[in-house]
Design an enzyme around this catalytic site. Sequence first.
Site, PDB file in Angstrom:
ATOM      1  N   ASP A  30      35.678  35.626  37.109  1.00  0.00           N
ATOM      2  CA  ASP A  30      36.804  36.397  38.018  1.00  0.00           C
ATOM      3  C   ASP A  30      36.280  37.966  38.707  1.00  0.00           C
ATOM      4  O   ASP A  30      35.486  38.854  37.779  1.00  0.00           O
ATOM      5  CB  ASP A  30      38.019  37.225  36.599  1.00  0.00           C
ATOM      6  N   GLU A  45      33.625  34.038  41.212  1.00  0.00           N
ATOM      7  CA  GLU A  45      34.991  34.055  41.641  1.00  0.00           C
ATOM      8  C   GLU A  45      35.482  34.978  43.111  1.00  0.00           C
ATOM      9  O   GLU A  45      35.150  36.314  42.827  1.00  0.00           O
ATOM     10  CB  GLU A  45      36.489  33.956  40.743  1.00  0.00           C
ATOM     11  N   ASP A  60      46.638  30.716  41.487  1.00  0.00           N
ATOM     12  CA  ASP A  60      47.050  32.309  42.095  1.00  0.00           C
ATOM     13  C   ASP A  60      47.551  32.293  43.565  1.00  0.00           C
ATOM     14  O   ASP A  60      47.776  32.256  44.206  1.00  0.00           O
ATOM     15  CB  ASP A  60      45.588  33.291  42.409  1.00  0.00           C
TER      16      ASP A  60
END
Length: 495
Positions: free
Chosen positions: A298, A344, A397
């Site tokens: 992330d 990411e 998200d």
Amino acid sequence: MSRFPRQSGVFAHPTSLPSSHGIGSIGQPSREFVDTLAEADQSLWQLCPLGPISSIHGNSPYQAYSAFAIEPLLIDLDVLVEQELLTPQEVTPTEPFPNEYVDYDAVREFKYPLLRTAFDRFDDDRPDELWGAFERFREETDWLHNYALFRALKREFDGESWTNWPEPVALREPDALDEYREELADEIRYRAFLQFVAARQWDRLRTHAEQRGVQIVGDLPIYVAQDSADVWANPELFELDEDGTPKDVSGVPADEVNPAQKWGPPVYDWAEHEASGYEWWIARLERQLELADIVRLDHFRGFEEYYAIPADGDGDEGEWRDGPGIDFFDRIEDELGELPFIAEDIGFITEEITQLRRDIDAPGMKVMQYADWCSEDHIYLPHTYEEDTVAYPGTHDTNTVRGWYEALEDEQVDCLHYYLGSDGSEIHWDMIERAWHTASSLAVVPLQDLYGLGAEARFNTPGTESGNWDWRCTDELLESFPTDRLRTITDEADR
């Protein structure tokens, strides 16, 4: 080129799966979901971080009490019945839980007393084989000691953040810790028991997934919560003041679309990490590989450069600083070998970040909802995707595909229809099929989008503090899983 073969799969956090206990578990509900994926020829199951969540942070899995532990609410109570630590009557709710969302308060009120009861029986009876396995788990699991003590102390001090504990405990003075280890021995053992049970259930799930040809894609947040066992036990690794409060916290500056974001977790003292040989990170990644086959990093940008905001300042008062870069990943590879990462890399990405991603052979993320459908070669248009990427119609998200589509401006809708050759009636399937046929080595779709659900099924809205992480798939939805259609698209796309 990509290190991964052409594969595809589904995103669904375990909390979202159906069960009679108000929340999905890592027991039978997860094993049945693996079976569902395998029957549809899917080889990937992606999920959010599994760490212990807090209602204070809106139950976000990205603000956990530990970077190593598993959330106890994911424990399957029926397995504890099998082990004769609970009875069928005890685990039968007197009132049904909501089917379409997780009522976290109600789930905590129901499950935690039962987990405590199971522990009390286990601790009283100490069944030979299981107790021996528990003792070995406690002895061999290094991170467990700080975590169990942290959670016991947190209960002792009424849930207060560790920086508000008595100073000798907050600052980890040895005599104070020894005193509380003795005083809170039962509670420490209980917290260890929960992790023991969760670990055994997760190992069983991992084995089942491997047998069915399904790889688990885990998620590693770059930062850890300030109020966590990790920061409390390793304050030298973070930018903290002497009392343990952060000097600088993480976030991102404003961009063309979004305002500045101040996330809250402290930033790392990367010089200290380097001096330690990245020991904490090596242990953290070893743990991730116990939980998952592939690890999504992330906020990958933070490894190349990170945004540090004064703890008492606004998001636009931060500054960019150099991250650890390739030296960090070289050290990790020296210790653990080449790791199966996904990066990411959403947002403003520089050439340096892309180069770092390629240097570690990690595919980046391509999210179709971020495309400008009226632009000829926008970076999120599917025909531009390269092999070393993961194609997503949407993510945890973003809005659902249907919710996103219904909010699109008319010009974008027209361009989208033209690009996909679609009339919009099954926009979710048009997007899935296009993602599956990209050059991307991996393709993943959120579970909600397989059913064309609207904005009401969105899992998370970044920058908001409530109404997130609680969507659930009902039994009826899962029974109508589009197995044949997804299998056909997968076979046609050679995934």
